[in-house]
Design a protein around this motif. Structure first.
Motif, PDB file in Angstrom:
ATOM      1  N   ALA A  59       0.848  -1.191   0.000  1.00 25.25           N
ATOM      2  CA  ALA A  59       0.000   0.000   0.000  1.00 25.25           C
ATOM      3  C   ALA A  59       0.878   1.234   0.000  1.00 25.25           C
ATOM      4  CB  ALA A  59      -0.918   0.004   1.228  1.00 25.25           C
ATOM      5  N   SER A  60       0.294   2.330  -0.454  1.00 23.32           N
ATOM      6  CA  SER A  60       0.943   3.632  -0.403  1.00 23.32           C
ATOM      7  C   SER A  60      -0.008   4.608   0.281  1.00 23.32           C
ATOM      8  CB  SER A  60       1.281   4.118  -1.814  1.00 23.32           C
ATOM      9  OG  SER A  60       1.897   5.395  -1.778  1.00 23.32           O
ATOM     10  N   ILE A  61       0.517   5.376   1.238  1.00 22.80           N
ATOM     11  CA  ILE A  61      -0.319   6.251   2.056  1.00 22.80           C
ATOM     12  C   ILE A  61       0.347   7.610   2.166  1.00 22.80           C
ATOM     13  CG2 ILE A  61      -1.483   6.516   4.291  1.00 22.80           C
ATOM     14  CD1 ILE A  61      -1.106   3.477   4.674  1.00 22.80           C
ATOM     15  N   SER A  62      -0.450   8.676   2.033  1.00 22.15           N
ATOM     16  CA  SER A  62       0.031  10.049   2.141  1.00 22.15           C
ATOM     17  C   SER A  62      -0.296  10.614   3.516  1.00 22.15           C
ATOM     18  CB  SER A  62      -0.627  10.917   1.060  1.00 22.15           C
ATOM     19  OG  SER A  62      -0.405  12.289   1.320  1.00 22.15           O
ATOM     20  N   ASP A  63       0.690  11.287   4.138  1.00 24.46           N
ATOM     21  CA  ASP A  63       0.414  11.971   5.409  1.00 24.46           C
ATOM     22  C   ASP A  63      -0.632  13.069   5.219  1.00 24.46           C
ATOM     23  OD1 ASP A  63       2.399  10.369   6.402  1.00 24.46           O
ATOM     24  OD2 ASP A  63       3.727  11.998   7.037  1.00 24.46           O
ATOM     25  N   TYR A  64      -0.664  13.665   4.043  1.00 23.99           N
ATOM     26  CA  TYR A  64      -1.669  14.680   3.735  1.00 23.99           C
ATOM     27  C   TYR A  64      -3.009  13.989   3.567  1.00 23.99           C
ATOM     28  CZ  TYR A  64      -3.934  18.546   1.183  1.00 23.99           C
ATOM     29  OH  TYR A  64      -4.789  19.552   0.771  1.00 23.99           O
ATOM     30  N   GLY A  65      -3.913  14.239   4.493  1.00 25.80           N
ATOM     31  CA  GLY A  65      -5.210  13.601   4.474  1.00 25.80           C
ATOM     32  C   GLY A  65      -5.234  12.201   5.064  1.00 25.80           C
ATOM     33  N   ALA A  66      -4.062  11.703   5.584  1.00 30.09           N
ATOM     34  CA  ALA A  66      -3.969  10.286   5.994  1.00 30.09           C
ATOM     35  C   ALA A  66      -4.589   9.422   4.900  1.00 30.09           C
ATOM     36  CB  ALA A  66      -4.648  10.060   7.340  1.00 30.09           C
ATOM     37  N   HIS A  67      -4.203   9.716   3.674  1.00 27.28           N
ATOM     38  CA  HIS A  67      -4.902   9.280   2.466  1.00 27.28           C
ATOM     39  C   HIS A  67      -4.275   8.006   1.911  1.00 27.28           C
ATOM     40  CE1 HIS A  67      -7.284  10.898  -1.151  1.00 27.28           C
ATOM     41  NE2 HIS A  67      -6.839   9.717  -1.529  1.00 27.28           N
ATOM     42  N   VAL A  68      -5.000   6.886   1.992  1.00 22.42           N
ATOM     43  CA  VAL A  68      -4.550   5.657   1.339  1.00 22.42           C
ATOM     44  C   VAL A  68      -4.666   5.858  -0.170  1.00 22.42           C
ATOM     45  CG1 VAL A  68      -4.936   3.189   1.033  1.00 22.42           C
ATOM     46  CG2 VAL A  68      -5.263   4.233   3.292  1.00 22.42           C
ATOM     47  N   LEU A  69      -3.527   5.783  -0.867  1.00 23.29           N
ATOM     48  CA  LEU A  69      -3.516   6.019  -2.317  1.00 23.29           C
ATOM     49  C   LEU A  69      -3.733   4.741  -3.105  1.00 23.29           C
ATOM     50  CD1 LEU A  69      -0.500   8.475  -2.528  1.00 23.29           C
ATOM     51  CD2 LEU A  69      -2.898   9.045  -2.913  1.00 23.29           C
ATOM     52  N   THR A  70      -3.125   3.644  -2.646  1.00 20.41           N
ATOM     53  CA  THR A  70      -3.273   2.379  -3.354  1.00 20.41           C
ATOM     54  C   THR A  70      -3.228   1.231  -2.347  1.00 20.41           C
ATOM     55  OG1 THR A  70      -0.886   2.082  -3.712  1.00 20.41           O
ATOM     56  CG2 THR A  70      -2.117   3.236  -5.437  1.00 20.41           C
ATOM     57  N   TRP A  71      -3.840   0.121  -2.733  1.00 27.03           N
ATOM     58  CA  TRP A  71      -3.651  -1.159  -2.036  1.00 27.03           C
ATOM     59  C   TRP A  71      -3.678  -2.251  -3.083  1.00 27.03           C
ATOM     60  CZ3 TRP A  71      -7.487  -5.188  -0.911  1.00 27.03           C
ATOM     61  CH2 TRP A  71      -6.918  -6.255  -0.182  1.00 27.03           C
ATOM     62  N   THR A  72      -2.633  -3.100  -3.073  1.00 22.92           N
ATOM     63  CA  THR A  72      -2.482  -4.124  -4.094  1.00 22.92           C
ATOM     64  C   THR A  72      -2.180  -5.457  -3.427  1.00 22.92           C
ATOM     65  OG1 THR A  72      -1.562  -2.461  -5.611  1.00 22.92           O
ATOM     66  CG2 THR A  72      -1.238  -4.784  -6.183  1.00 22.92           C
ATOM     67  N   PRO A  73      -3.131  -6.396  -3.418  1.00 22.84           N
ATOM     68  CA  PRO A  73      -2.831  -7.742  -2.895  1.00 22.84           C
ATOM     69  C   PRO A  73      -1.824  -8.453  -3.791  1.00 22.84           C
ATOM     70  CG  PRO A  73      -5.209  -7.361  -3.120  1.00 22.84           C
ATOM     71  CD  PRO A  73      -4.524  -6.270  -3.861  1.00 22.84           C
ATOM     72  N   ALA A  74      -1.032  -9.339  -3.194  1.00 20.92           N
ATOM     73  CA  ALA A  74      -0.042 -10.096  -3.966  1.00 20.92           C
ATOM     74  C   ALA A  74      -0.729 -10.877  -5.079  1.00 20.92           C
ATOM     75  CB  ALA A  74       0.712 -11.041  -3.044  1.00 20.92           C
ATOM     76  N   GLY A  75      -0.196 -10.752  -6.298  1.00 22.12           N
ATOM     77  CA  GLY A  75      -0.716 -11.489  -7.439  1.00 22.12           C
ATOM     78  C   GLY A  75      -1.955 -10.899  -8.076  1.00 22.12           C
ATOM     79  N   GLN A  76      -2.378  -9.691  -7.621  1.00 19.34           N
ATOM     80  CA  GLN A  76      -3.587  -9.055  -8.146  1.00 19.34           C
ATOM     81  C   GLN A  76      -3.253  -7.669  -8.706  1.00 19.34           C
ATOM     82  OE1 GLN A  76      -6.949  -9.619  -8.326  1.00 19.34           O
ATOM     83  NE2 GLN A  76      -6.866 -11.733  -7.586  1.00 19.34           N
ATOM     84  N   PRO A  77      -4.079  -7.160  -9.627  1.00 23.86           N
ATOM     85  CA  PRO A  77      -3.998  -5.731  -9.934  1.00 23.86           C
ATOM     86  C   PRO A  77      -4.406  -4.927  -8.695  1.00 23.86           C
ATOM     87  CG  PRO A  77      -5.342  -6.916 -11.551  1.00 23.86           C
ATOM     88  CD  PRO A  77      -5.126  -7.846 -10.401  1.00 23.86           C
ATOM     89  N   PRO A  78      -4.088  -3.646  -8.647  1.00 27.49           N
ATOM     90  CA  PRO A  78      -4.515  -2.831  -7.507  1.00 27.49           C
ATOM     91  C   PRO A  78      -6.023  -2.921  -7.284  1.00 27.49           C
ATOM     92  CG  PRO A  78      -2.972  -1.607  -8.879  1.00 27.49           C
ATOM     93  CD  PRO A  78      -3.308  -2.867  -9.625  1.00 27.49           C
ATOM     94  N   VAL A  79      -6.423  -2.843  -6.022  1.00 27.76           N
ATOM     95  CA  VAL A  79      -7.838  -2.830  -5.657  1.00 27.76           C
ATOM     96  C   VAL A  79      -8.296  -1.399  -5.375  1.00 27.76           C
ATOM     97  CG1 VAL A  79      -9.526  -3.580  -3.920  1.00 27.76           C
ATOM     98  CG2 VAL A  79      -7.819  -5.189  -4.807  1.00 27.76           C
ATOM     99  N   ILE A  80      -7.473  -0.640  -4.683  1.00 27.66           N
ATOM    100  CA  ILE A  80      -7.773   0.786  -4.485  1.00 27.66           C
ATOM    101  C   ILE A  80      -7.171   1.560  -5.656  1.00 27.66           C
ATOM    102  CG2 ILE A  80      -7.322   2.807  -3.037  1.00 27.66           C
ATOM    103  CD1 ILE A  80      -7.563   0.981  -0.609  1.00 27.66           C
ATOM    104  N   TRP A  81      -8.018   2.341  -6.309  1.00 26.55           N
ATOM    105  CA  TRP A  81      -7.665   3.005  -7.567  1.00 26.55           C
ATOM    106  C   TRP A  81      -7.135   4.416  -7.320  1.00 26.55           C
ATOM    107  CZ3 TRP A  81      -9.372   7.570  -9.728  1.00 26.55           C
ATOM    108  CH2 TRP A  81      -9.108   7.773 -11.105  1.00 26.55           C
ATOM    109  N   ARG A  82      -6.165   4.813  -8.113  1.00 26.06           N
ATOM    110  CA  ARG A  82      -5.718   6.200  -8.183  1.00 26.06           C
ATOM    111  C   ARG A  82      -5.496   6.546  -9.642  1.00 26.06           C
ATOM    112  NH1 ARG A  82       0.586   7.082  -7.824  1.00 26.06           N
ATOM    113  NH2 ARG A  82      -0.005   7.952  -9.833  1.00 26.06           N
TER     114      ARG A  82
END
Length: 290
Positions: free
Chosen positions: A16-39
């Motif tokens: 996952a990638s998370i920004s301190d600005y907004g405590a904003h989760v930018l992406t989440w990608t399970p192993a072997g899958q395309p990203p689930v959280i979109w940016r």
């Protein structure tokens, strides 16, 4: 001076990638899958401007707010949570967990007065993100003041899909909804059918006793189902702008609207949260893939 800092969390199960600005989760990608959280392909980082995509934290009001049974004109839109730098808790970080905090003492009285929760509303918010085979995002708010505190909140989650016009959202078939695309935002009866997309969809579903029941997005293009569990959220917002509005958005490339759907955990309007002094409320969303 505030600094835009992006934090990567990586383990054997996902990243996952998370920004301190907004405590904003930018992406989440399970192993072997395309990203689930979109940016979007291009993410704009500019103080005072919300980040598009990911999971914006909408707090402490939704849109321009709701008070006394009527819409009002609070600013900034969707509250100050998504356009503030949250404090990163160095003591709580692991390769599977991060925590952020936000405190009312960081904001001026004029901004806090828009809460209409006494002369000196006081709160602290904690945001925990658990990252593994699933991702769990949990917003906990505590009323630190001497009077009741009322607020709206949402996790405005953008979910990646192969083609929004070919997916179906299940789990809200029996729920009435407010149609935010229509004048007057009419109350509409449950359709009994999964949600599909042909043009703009912007609905606030009223979940009632079914608020904790799982939701699912069937995606034949990516060959997977995204499962969603919300808690502490009496409503769910489902949104995609469609072609006309999506291609007109300045922070999206033409056609990017087709690659996401928002399914949000929400407490707003007459189902806002009211906390007595010292009381706490938790709103969460958990995502997994099968």
């Amino acid at each position: 001076m505030n600094t835009f800092l992006l934090r990567d969390v990586v383990n054997a199960d996902s990243s996952a990638s998370i920004s301190d600005y907004g405590a904003h989760v930018l992406t989440w990608t399970p192993a072997g899958q395309p990203p689930v959280i979109w940016r979007p392909a291009a993410v704009q980082l500019r103080e005072g401007t919300a980040i598009r995509g990911g999971v914006p934290i909408i707090f402490p009001w939704f849109n321009t707010g709701w008070d006394g049974g009527r819409p009002v004109s609070k600013q900034p839109k969707h509250g100050f949570g998504r356009v503030s730098f949250w404090a990163f808790d160095e003591t709580a970080v692991t390769d599977r967990h991060v925590r952020y905090t936000l405190d009312s003492t960081d904001f001026g009285d004029d901004l806090l007065a828009q809460l209409n929760s006494g002369d000196h509303p006081r709160f602290h918010a904690t945001y925990d993100v658990e990252i593994g085979e699933r991702i769990a995002m949990t917003l906990t708010v505590t009323n630190d003041g001497d009077e009741p505190l009322t607020y709206e909140a949402a996790l405005h989650t953008y979910l990646r899909v192969g083609d929004v016009e070919r997916i179906a959202v299940h789990g809200l078939e029996s729920c009435d909804y407010l149609d935010n695309t229509q004048p007057g935002v009419p109350h509409c009866s449950a359709t009994g059918e999964p949600i599909t997309f042909d043009g703009m969809v912007d609905r606030t579903y009223l979940r009632g006793d079914e608020a904790d029941a799982p939701l699912a997005i069937d995606d034949p293009v990516l060959g997977r189902t995204i499962e969603i569990i919300n808690a502490g959220a009496p409503q769910a917002v489902v949104w995609n702008p469609g072609q006309a509005a999506g291609d007109a958005m300045g922070d999206l490339a033409v056609g990017e609207w087709r690659g996401f759907v928002c399914v949000e955990a929400v407490a707003r309007l007459d189902r806002s949260v009211t906390l007595a002094p010292g009381q706490t409320h938790t709103l969460s969303q958990t995502l997994s893939v099968r």
